[in-house]
Motif scaffolding. Structure first.
Motif, short mmCIF file in Angstrom:
data_model
loop_
_atom_site.label_atom_id
_atom_site.label_comp_id
_atom_site.label_asym_id
_atom_site.label_seq_id
_atom_site.Cartn_x
_atom_site.Cartn_y
_atom_site.Cartn_z
N VAL A 54 0.68 -1.02 -0.17
CA VAL A 54 0.20 0.05 -0.29
C VAL A 54 0.36 1.63 0.01
O VAL A 54 0.55 1.90 -1.00
N LEU A 55 2.23 1.56 0.89
CA LEU A 55 3.08 2.50 0.60
C LEU A 55 3.95 1.70 0.65
O LEU A 55 4.56 1.19 1.97
N LEU A 56 4.89 2.67 0.66
CA LEU A 56 6.80 1.83 0.60
C LEU A 56 7.18 3.43 0.67
O LEU A 56 7.21 4.15 -0.32
N THR A 57 8.05 4.28 1.99
CA THR A 57 8.04 5.89 1.36
C THR A 57 9.54 5.43 2.29
O THR A 57 9.21 5.19 2.90
N ASP A 58 10.29 6.27 2.05
CA ASP A 58 11.46 6.54 3.27
C ASP A 58 10.98 7.68 3.83
O ASP A 58 11.85 8.32 4.77
N ASN A 59 9.80 8.32 3.90
CA ASN A 59 9.46 9.81 4.88
C ASN A 59 8.83 9.50 5.85
O ASN A 59 7.80 8.63 5.31
N GLU A 60 9.67 9.17 6.74
CA GLU A 60 8.59 8.97 7.89
C GLU A 60 7.68 9.15 8.37
O GLU A 60 6.81 9.08 8.64
N GLN A 61 7.08 10.84 8.45
CA GLN A 61 6.26 11.65 8.95
C GLN A 61 4.80 11.40 7.72
O GLN A 61 3.99 10.40 8.67
N PHE A 62 5.13 10.83 6.23
CA PHE A 62 4.40 10.60 5.92
C PHE A 62 3.60 9.09 5.61
O PHE A 62 2.42 9.29 6.09
N PHE A 63 4.66 8.35 6.50
CA PHE A 63 4.25 7.18 6.79
C PHE A 63 3.33 6.86 8.39
O PHE A 63 2.26 6.24 8.57
N LYS A 64 4.23 8.11 9.07
CA LYS A 64 3.07 8.20 10.68
C LYS A 64 1.59 8.53 10.31
O LYS A 64 1.02 8.10 11.23
N GLU A 65 1.57 9.64 9.53
CA GLU A 65 0.74 9.99 9.42
C GLU A 65 -0.45 9.28 8.39
O GLU A 65 -1.76 9.13 8.88
N THR A 66 -0.38 8.29 7.77
CA THR A 66 -0.58 6.97 6.82
C THR A 66 -1.21 6.30 7.96
O THR A 66 -2.78 5.83 7.47
N LEU A 67 -0.65 5.83 8.72
CA LEU A 67 -0.47 4.92 9.34
C LEU A 67 -1.80 5.72 10.84
O LEU A 67 -2.61 4.18 11.10
N GLU A 68 -1.66 6.10 10.99
CA GLU A 68 -2.91 6.86 12.12
C GLU A 68 -3.86 6.80 11.70
O GLU A 68 -4.94 6.91 11.47
N LYS A 69 -4.16 7.80 9.99
CA LYS A 69 -5.28 8.08 9.43
C LYS A 69 -5.75 6.09 9.39
O LYS A 69 -7.76 6.39 9.64
N LEU A 70 -5.44 5.06 9.10
CA LEU A 70 -5.73 3.43 9.15
C LEU A 70 -6.46 3.20 10.30
O LEU A 70 -6.48 2.42 9.93
N GLU A 71 -5.38 3.56 11.11
CA GLU A 71 -5.58 3.00 12.70
C GLU A 71 -6.92 3.50 13.42
O GLU A 71 -7.37 3.14 14.02
N SER A 72 -7.37 4.88 13.35
CA SER A 72 -8.46 6.22 13.39
C SER A 72 -9.52 5.07 12.77
O SER A 72 -10.67 4.92 12.88
#
Length: 110
Positions: A54-72
């Motif tokens: 779904v996501l493969l990135t080196d951008n840690e902030q974007f990863f965290k934001e995306t993960l929080e959205k999915l967790e919500s």
């Protein structure tokens, strides 16, 4: 470091896996991505189909934001599923109780 969100199959309440990898290998000719992990002094490889990533990135902030959205989203739906399961269990208990009462009435009348 690379951040990965991968689809997860098998458990309907767990739709994805999130993890980090130090290195990955991909090519246009392959349907898979190879993730390399270091475990002690050895390199372990894990293959994943590209369509599962779904996501493969080196951008840690974007990863965290995306993960929080999915967790919500997951939390919201799991709360609703939990409430529905509770209601279902109450209905099953009511049915079993009603059926037991009916069985006892039938026994008394025979």
């Amino acid at each position: 470091m690379y951040y990965v969100i991968q689809r997860h199959h098998g458990d309907p309440k767990k739709h994805y896996l999130a993890y980090t990898v130090p290195r990955y290998i991909s090519s246009e000719n392959s349907q898979n991505i190879i993730f390399e992990f270091r475990h002690n002094d050895t390199v372990k490889r894990k293959w994943a189909p590209k369509e599962e990533i779904v996501l493969l990135t080196d951008n840690e902030q974007f990863f965290k934001e995306t993960l929080e959205k999915l967790e919500s989203l997951k939390r919201t739906h799991l709360e609703r599923i939990g409430a529905a399961e509770t209601q279902l269990n109450q209905e099953i208990s009511a049915m079993l109780s009603t059926m037991q009462t009916e069985f006892e009435t039938i026994k008394k009348n025979n």
